[in-house]
Design a protein around this motif. Structure first.
Motif, PDB file in Angstrom:
ATOM      1  N   SER A 406      46.843 -46.754 -32.753  1.00  0.00           N
ATOM      2  CA  SER A 406      47.601 -47.303 -31.621  1.00  0.00           C
ATOM      3  C   SER A 406      48.654 -48.296 -32.092  1.00  0.00           C
ATOM      4  O   SER A 406      49.761 -48.337 -31.566  1.00  0.00           O
ATOM      5  CB  SER A 406      46.675 -48.006 -30.640  1.00  0.00           C
ATOM      6  N   GLN A 451      47.486 -41.994 -22.694  1.00  0.00           N
ATOM      7  CA  GLN A 451      46.158 -41.409 -22.686  1.00  0.00           C
ATOM      8  C   GLN A 451      45.554 -41.283 -21.302  1.00  0.00           C
ATOM      9  O   GLN A 451      45.148 -40.214 -20.890  1.00  0.00           O
ATOM     10  CB  GLN A 451      45.239 -42.276 -23.562  1.00  0.00           C
ATOM     11  N   ASP A 532      49.627 -40.011 -27.151  1.00  0.00           N
ATOM     12  CA  ASP A 532      48.439 -40.774 -27.515  1.00  0.00           C
ATOM     13  C   ASP A 532      47.244 -40.225 -26.746  1.00  0.00           C
ATOM     14  O   ASP A 532      47.057 -40.556 -25.593  1.00  0.00           O
ATOM     15  CB  ASP A 532      48.684 -42.251 -27.191  1.00  0.00           C
ATOM     16  N   GLU A 533      46.464 -39.398 -27.387  1.00  0.00           N
ATOM     17  CA  GLU A 533      45.309 -38.773 -26.753  1.00  0.00           C
ATOM     18  C   GLU A 533      45.648 -38.260 -25.351  1.00  0.00           C
ATOM     19  O   GLU A 533      44.994 -38.642 -24.377  1.00  0.00           O
ATOM     20  CB  GLU A 533      44.153 -39.789 -26.648  1.00  0.00           C
ATOM     21  N   SER A 536      42.521 -36.363 -23.732  1.00  0.00           N
ATOM     22  CA  SER A 536      41.116 -36.676 -23.986  1.00  0.00           C
ATOM     23  C   SER A 536      40.394 -37.152 -22.735  1.00  0.00           C
ATOM     24  O   SER A 536      39.185 -37.058 -22.645  1.00  0.00           O
ATOM     25  CB  SER A 536      41.000 -37.727 -25.089  1.00  0.00           C
ATOM     26  N   GLN A 543      42.438 -29.624 -19.783  1.00  0.00           N
ATOM     27  CA  GLN A 543      42.975 -29.922 -21.121  1.00  0.00           C
ATOM     28  C   GLN A 543      43.818 -28.776 -21.642  1.00  0.00           C
ATOM     29  O   GLN A 543      44.924 -28.967 -22.134  1.00  0.00           O
ATOM     30  CB  GLN A 543      41.825 -30.143 -22.107  1.00  0.00           C
ATOM     31  N   SER A 565      44.881 -38.285 -31.873  1.00  0.00           N
ATOM     32  CA  SER A 565      43.649 -37.808 -31.258  1.00  0.00           C
ATOM     33  C   SER A 565      42.454 -38.122 -32.126  1.00  0.00           C
ATOM     34  O   SER A 565      42.577 -38.384 -33.320  1.00  0.00           O
ATOM     35  CB  SER A 565      43.739 -36.302 -31.054  1.00  0.00           C
ATOM     36  N   HIS A 566      41.272 -38.139 -31.501  1.00  0.00           N
ATOM     37  CA  HIS A 566      40.062 -38.266 -32.303  1.00  0.00           C
ATOM     38  C   HIS A 566      39.323 -36.942 -32.302  1.00  0.00           C
ATOM     39  O   HIS A 566      38.303 -36.786 -32.953  1.00  0.00           O
ATOM     40  CB  HIS A 566      39.169 -39.366 -31.741  1.00  0.00           C
ATOM     41  N   ASP A 567      39.861 -35.959 -31.557  1.00  0.00           N
ATOM     42  CA  ASP A 567      39.154 -34.707 -31.342  1.00  0.00           C
ATOM     43  C   ASP A 567      39.675 -33.646 -32.317  1.00  0.00           C
ATOM     44  O   ASP A 567      40.766 -33.111 -32.166  1.00  0.00           O
ATOM     45  CB  ASP A 567      39.392 -34.277 -29.891  1.00  0.00           C
TER      46      ASP A 567
END
Lengths: 693, 383, 361
Positions: A406, A451, A532-533, A536, A543, A565-567
């Protein structure tokens, strides 16, 4: 409970209907829901938000609040009907026979009470244990949930623990009275993936160890596959399909289940050759449910006059293990037919260089003590970031909380200025230029998609007005009428009806809001978009649609997309190159294929293993990281990942503890920041493999 | 004529209030008819508490509006022989009664209370509006930018808040201080804020189209500065805007006391809202700080601010009553509720009515405002 | 904790200095001094005589130096007149100019002399503060427990009948400022012509003409239920409503928290949920509110002492302001501000102390 026969179901829900009563009307939340949990079994409840899965859980606890009421049906626990119990009887069951674990660990612990007291309370109430004995038991259970230093934790207040530790405490609290049934309501949603993996392992092990039955609620099909034996898919207040996990995953017999699986990025999906198939339409609001099959209006197999004629009952699938579906046409549908593939597109060639970061650093100075004063501390949010991004390219930035992604976005956007290093945007150096000093052209070319869909639009301004404002500020259009036209075109571009211009954000669903956010970002013809995401917080079926929209617009506008992303599943699906970050450092950078195949950075390896995948064919090597992510305020010396790295022993000396690893450039420009030797890296095995069909 | 019995007194008063009843019925009927289209205001009619509060408040608002039609006697006329007479005493040489008796100067309590409503309901809302403008104009940047600006402004706000209100009044509302010009200086500062507020509001929104901006900001400045010159310095050439120095002193002090609390509320809300993504979206498209504060953040803070606005009018009414009670800044003729209570309390245990009537009036108005605020809070939290 | 405390005390001292300076300026305005000159000297003084009186009595010169003298950090003024008699701030009767100390401000314990009471201000203030202390004590004893109980009772089951009744009561009392409730209470309980007293007297249930006394003058010497209940109730009523509403808001918020659900779902009985889990978290906010109530309580004290003619601190403040008693008004202000600041400090520290989330981070 002596008259209960252990071969009978531990929990039997029959034709349960629950409604919430507001001043205006009755809102049915769950209709005709049935499910059975046998002793030692774990049952998954899966569905999108608003489908009623948490309501079922709370109904089992008989804790529906003042507005909620069970309107019909029964919930039998060990043969006794919970729906007719008095408060006093329920009190003896809650906590001792049925325990619950919630989504937000921090919120579910009392902030003003020591952890030990909160744990000890349970056996003190239910078994009349003395405080000392209860604390002793608590200590033992804390050790069971694999928390270090139980004595310290007993004396701690909840806020002194990390998120993962807090969730372990909540689990410990649930286990204090050795309940027969454990209800877990999205227990890992608030946690990072690598922490989640540890919790999931723990839950599974403890379930076996204590012989506890589980009701596991999640929106994540992959997690359900990891944890559960059986599952129940819910849609809009109804169970639509239930059965054995493997059977439902591989031989689903309900169109919604099928559509759900086709809309999530599984290994093998690719944005160009086999794109995801989004479920058309929107989730119906509780008071706008259609007649007949709730999924009817969005279903590919819908037949007028049949599916919308009347109530659809559950229908058992013969030959399967207690498998049932709420579909009238399941016998007619060819379940093995390949999906109608949407448009297959060509991969765009990589264009000119648009963004180049070199050795970017961003440090913050914060005061250490909570009351101010004390020594100033430097938080290194970003440490020597270098990369390039080209036109038409999607660069994914992957990392868990505290990794600095971020901050990176803020610096790039000009909301903060870099401590050192350079950012070249097109042909301009912008590292020291805050956004107010950038010219309109630069600002409009570099935009961001946020996000949280519930936060991204100003709640008190109409959708059209917000887009027009962006046009005004980017100096697009010369008159109000022209801008209004441009705004309508933008709505067309994100596939929203033009009538939405007049709507207020609260009248839109999450996915629709996110589309407006995208339209606003592209109002000035953005060339570089930081997302940014962006998906999510959306439901899986939505999605896919939003992701596709982003890809489409990128293709048309030749945009460079920086996808944070964290995915990893979605990253693998849509990105061309991947950058993995950990505690402010880029630990790995390469093309998607390079990053998702060995050699890995040890952190990437663990991350890949931690991500749950909803595919029964996938075999994963289980790598569970110890402990939590260190605080960015207090990073470990040497390699940032050394505290959790399972390869640390392979590096000679105490190099990992003391020296920050150099960036190793492997074949094809694949970069890894690690001390491991080239040979060690080359010998790594893949984390994910597909079992032969 | 015979003295009136209590039921007759109430009947006579009810008749006297006829314009108020009429207006109330029309308002409530229209609102109920169209409540689904009226947003938060319409939803107010779903809550008993809110509706009760609204009706009470509107009762006094209409009373203030139609005061001339309601009163039975000139509120400052002293009729001989009617000193401290009990409610329902007939007035010689007329066909009227002193419905709620006479006060210690033989004036009609009923008419004074009705006229007092007009005075209270002009000063209290106006002072609250100005206090809000000051609080918002300073609270927004303090919360948004933080840092030294915030520290400084918060320190000043806390200074004012550390003063017990009554002490501040004793120091600020005195005939002596009027001759030093302190109230005018304060007014010059405080009254400038609404002008600044409106100009910045319009400028930040329309600066992208200069022609329109110049028109709007120009009009706002001309109107604003015209009113400003009249109210603060009594220098309006046309004489439309002016304020009695006595009143100015009271007005300024009440604003001065209220503004810091508004400041703190606004600052708190801004600190909360500024982390929202739509604020970041505004920043990333290069919006100016004032646009973000005034158009992105402020509209979303309206819920708590409206609630506080209602409460604060009530609080200001209480403050004005306090001032009147201590005889600060009011002329002895004034039908102000506070000073009427003060006048009446001296003979309280013998002739209770001159003090009790304004006391009940003040209490019911503040109660109405509190109920209204409660209803609004409840309704705005739903959905 | 210590650095926080030091910083907080630092800010407090700075605030106290600024405020006392402001008060000093406002009480020593030219018109006030002129009025003082005419009351102390003679009403018929010429303007020039007034000016010279002001200068001769040390009220001339820069405001900041006069403030310094009053505070005791600048040497007190001395002036030798034509007759060779040296007078000065620190020179009192029976002390020669040479023996007199150089500094004599409030830091040295010299608060000046009251022109109304003709005695040292310090004595007046301490006497009156003691009287007001009793009033405050009883107000707190009534107000705090009652308001907390009402707040918790109505907040623990939001929307119940108990909640509605208690909330309405709380709203009604916050709509009733002291000068209204005082009037109403007197009319009901302490009037010989209206309220319940005439009835009670008729039935022979009370000896005197009224149930309660309408003034509290006698309470200075001896506090009894009959002369003190009405003033105490008048102040407490407004505060009860306010604190009860705060407590209720805090309590309802806590009751919706997830950890309350956790406690309920682990089988804790309802009264235990309230006592063990909710109460401590719910009382953090009201604690600060109670402390920050002090400025308003002071207001109530002034109104009630005036209304009931109880010669305490508030009454003194009104006398000082009404009679242009500069030294006394100044002292009253400083004491009032000091009380407010100290309670704010206590509130801050208490908040930190009650809240383990802040205390231990």
């Amino acid at each position: 409970m002596t008259d209960w026969d252990p071969s009978k179901p531990i929990l039997e829900i029959e034709n349960l209907s629950i409604s919430f009563f507001t001043r205006a009307r009755e809102i049915p939340a769950v209709m005709d829901f049935s499910c059975t949990v046998m002793p030692g079994e774990s049952m998954g409840l899966v569905g999108e938000s608003g489908c009623g899965k948490s309501t079922v859980a709370l109904a089992v606890m008989r804790d529906l609040g003042t507005n909620g009421r069970i309107t019909s049906g029964s919930i039998k626990f060990k043969g006794r009907d919970l729906t007719h119990m008095t408060e006093e009887e329920l009190r003896h069951i809650r906590g001792s026979e049925i325990a619950m674990i919630y989504q937000e660990p921090m919120a579910s612990l009392n902030p003003a009470m020591r952890v030990g007291d909160q744990l000890a309370e349970v056996p003190m109430i239910h078994q009349g244990m003395t405080r000392d004995a209860a604390l002793k038991l608590a200590r033992q259970i804390i050790a069971d949930v694999r928390l270090p230093d139980p004595d310290r934790i007993l004396r701690a207040y909840p806020h002194q623990l990390s998120g993962g530790q807090q969730q372990r405490i909540v689990i410990a609290m649930a286990l204090m009275a050795k309940p027969a049934l454990l209800i877990l309501d999205e227990p890992t949603t608030a946690l990072d993936v690598t922490v989640e993996a540890g919790i999931v392992d723990l839950v599974k092990d403890l379930g076996t160890k204590y012989g506890t039955s589980m009701l596991f609620i999640s929106h994540n099909l992959g997690l359900i596959l990891d944890v559960c034996d059986r599952l129940c898919v819910m849609y809009s207040g109804e169970a639509v399909e239930t059965g054995n996990v493997v059977e439902v995953f591989d031989k689903m017999r309900h169109p919604y289940t099928q559509a759900l699986f086709r809309s999530i990025p599984l290994p093998g999906a690719d944005k160009n050759s086999s794109p995801l198939i989004a479920i058309p339409g929107n989730f119906p609001l509780p008071h706008e449910r259609p007649k007949g099959c709730n999924f009817g209006p969005r279903c590919d197999y819908f037949r007028d006059g049949l599916c919308n004629a009347g109530e659809v009952p559950m229908d058992a699938v013969p030959g399967h293990d207690r498998h049932a579906t709420r579909c009238l046409r399941w016998r007619e549908i060819d379940w093995d037919a390949p999906p109608k593939v949407g448009k297959v597109t060509e991969k765009l060639p990589r264009g000119r260089l648009v963004l180049k970061m070199e050795d970017l650093r961003k440090y913050y100075e914060v005061s250490a003590g909570a009351f101010g004063g004390g020594a100033e501390k430097v938080v290194k949010a970003n440490e020597s970031l270098s990369f390039e991004a080209h036109e038409n390219e999607t660069l994914a930035i992957v990392g868990e909380s505290g990794c600095g992604k971020s901050t990176f976005a803020k610096v790039l956007m000009g909301l903060e200025t870099a401590t050192s290093g350079s950012i070249m945007l097109f042909d301009e150096n912008v590292q020291d230029t805050p956004i107010q000093a950038r010219n309109t052209d630069t600002v409009s070319k570099l935009q961001m998609v946020f996000q949280n869909p519930f936060d991204t639009l100003n709640p008190s301004m109409s959708v059209g007005r917000q887009i027009i404002r962006a046009l005004e500020i980017f100096q697009k259009g010369s008159s109000d009428a022209e801008r209004s036209d441009m705004m309508l075109n933008l709505l067309d571009m994100v596939k929203l009806p033009r009538a939405f211009a007049e709507r207020m954000p609260r009248q839109l669903s999450g996915g629709q809001k996110q589309r407006v956010g995208i339209a606003r970002a592209f109002a000035g013809g953005a060339k570089v978009v930081v997302a940014d995401e962006p998906v999510s917080a959306l439901d899986v079926s939505v999605q896919a649609a939003v992701t596709d929209l982003l890809m489409d617009i990128q293709r048309e506008n030749h945009t460079t997309l920086l996808f944070i992303s964290h995915d990893l599943s979605i990253v693998r699906y849509l990105s061309d190159r991947v950058m993995v970050m950990y505690l402010g450092h880029v630990v790995e950078l390469g093309t998607t294929d390079q990053v998702f195949a060995p050699p890995y950075h040890p952190y990437t390896e663990a991350l890949l293993s931690a991500v749950p995948i909803a595919d029964t064919r996938v075999k994963k090597r289980r790598i569970v990281l110890e402990g939590d992510i260190p605080s960015a305020m207090n990073p470990p010396p040497g390699c940032p990942f050394q505290t959790r790295c399972r390869w640390k022993t392979r590096v000679p000396g105490n190099l990992c503890d003391t020296v920050l690893p150099p960036v190793q450039v492997l074949a094809g420009g694949h970069q890894i920041k690690c001390h491991l030797s080239t040979e060690e890296l080359a010998a790594m095995e893949p984390v994910i493999s597909m079992a032969a069909e | 004529m015979e003295p009136l019995s209590w039921p007759m007194i109430f009947a006579k008063m009810a008749v006297q209030f006829w314009p108020v009843w009429l207006a109330l019925i029309v308002t409530v009927a229209l609102s109920l008819q169209f409540r689904r289209r009226l947003g938060l205001y319409g939803k107010l009619f779903d809550s008993n508490v809110g509706m009760t509060g609204f009706v009470i408040v509107m009762f006094w608002v209409f009373t203030a509006l139609f005061a001339d039609m309601i009163i039975t006697f000139d509120p400052i006329a002293q009729l001989s022989g009617l000193k401290n007479v009990v409610p329902g005493t007939p007035v010689p040489d007329s066909d009227q009664w002193y419905l709620l008796g006479g006060d210690h100067l033989a004036r009609d309590v009923f008419s004074r209370v009705v006229m007092g409503a007009r005075r209270v309901l002009t000063i209290a809302p106006a002072a609250t509006v100005i206090a809000f403008m000051v609080g918002i104009t300073l609270g927004l940047p303090a919360g948004y930018f933080g840092g030294k600006l915030d520290t400084g402004l918060s320190f000043i706000a806390n200074l004012v808040l550390a003063f017990p209100v009554i002490l501040l009044f004793y120091l600020l509302v005195t005939p002596e201080i009027r001759s030093t010009g302190v109230p005018i200086a304060l007014a010059a500062v405080l009254f400038l804020f609404p002008v600044i507020f409106v100009s910045v509001l319009l400028n930040s929104r329309y600066f992208t189209t200069p022609a329109r901006r110049n028109l709007y900001v120009g009009v706002a400045l001309v109107l604003g500065l015209w009113a400003y010159s009249g109210l603060a310095f009594n220098a309006d050439p046309t004489g439309i805007w002016s304020m009695d120095p006595n009143l100015l002193n009271v007005f300024v002090s009440v604003v001065f006391v209220n503004a810091p609390t508004v400041f703190r509320i606004v600052r708190g809300i801004v600190m909360d809202l500024k982390s929202r993504d739509y604020v970041a979206a505004g920043q990333t498209r290069g919006e100016g700080a004032w646009y973000i504060m005034l158009w992105e953040i402020l509209p979303n803070a309206r819920g708590p601010l409206i609630v506080d606005f209602c409460l604060r009018i009530g609080y200001t009414t209480i403050l004005l009553g306090t001032l009147g009670f201590f005889g600060l800044g009011v002329s002895p003729e004034s039908p102000d509720w506070g000073s009427t209570i003060d006048d009446g309390r001296r003979l309280l245990s013998i002739y209770p009515h001159p003090a009790v009537v304004p006391a009940l009036a003040l209490m019911s108005l503040v109660l109405g405002l509190n109920l209204l605020a409660d209803g609004l809070r409840e309704e705005s939290m739903r959905d | 904790m210590l650095p926080f405390l030091l910083r907080r005390v630092g800010v407090m001292i700075l605030t106290a200095l600024t405020l006392s300076f402001v008060v000093f300026c406002l009480t020593n305005l030219a018109p006030n001094l002129e009025k003082l000159a005419r009351t102390e000297g003679s009403v018929r003084m010429s303007d020039e005589a007034v000016d010279s009186w002001i200068i001769n009595n040390g009220h001339g010169g820069l405001m900041i130096t006069r403030y310094g003298q009053w505070l005791g950090v600048v040497p007190g003024w001395t002036r030798t007149d034509d007759k060779g008699v040296t007078r000065g701030r620190c020179i009192t009767e029976g002390v020669t100019a040479e023996e007199a100390p150089r500094f004599c401000g409030i830091l040295q314990g010299d608060w000046g002399t009251s022109t109304v009471f003709r005695e040292p201000v310090a004595k007046t203030i301490s006497d009156k503060l003691a009287s007001t202390g009793w009033l405050m004590l009883w107000v707190m004893l009534v107000m705090v427990p009652v308001s907390l109980i009402i707040g918790v009772m109505s907040g623990m089951r939001e929307g119940s009948r108990t909640d509605r009744v208690l909330s309405t009561f709380a709203i009604a009392t916050t709509a009733t400022p002291e000068y209204v409730s005082g009037v109403i209470l007197v009319v009901i309980f302490a009037s010989a012509t209206t309220g319940i007293s005439p009835l009670l007297a008729e039935w022979g249930w009370i000896d005197g003409r009224t149930l309660f006394l309408g003034t509290a003058t006698s309470a200075i010497d001896q506090i009894t239920f009959w002369n003190f209940a009405l003033p105490v109730m008048t102040i407490a009523l407004y505060g009860i409503g306010y604190i009860a509403r705060m407590t209720r808001a805090s309590m309802t918020e806590v009751m919706t928290q997830q950890y309350i659900r956790t406690a309920r779902l682990k089988g804790v009985a309802f009264h235990q949920v309230i006592l063990k889990h909710a109460l401590r978290n719910a009382l953090i906010a009201p604690f600060t509110v109670i402390m920050l109530q002090f400025p308003w309580l002071l207001n109530g004290v002034v109104i009630v002492e005036t209304l009931f003619n109880y010669k305490g601190f508030g009454w003194t403040l009104v006398q000082a302001a009404g009679n242009n008693d500069i030294q006394l008004l100044l002292a009253c202000s400083v004491v009032a501000v000091f009380v407010v600041l100290v309670t704010q400090l206590i509130s801050d520290i208490g908040y930190v102390f009650l809240n383990p989330r802040i205390r231990l981070s």
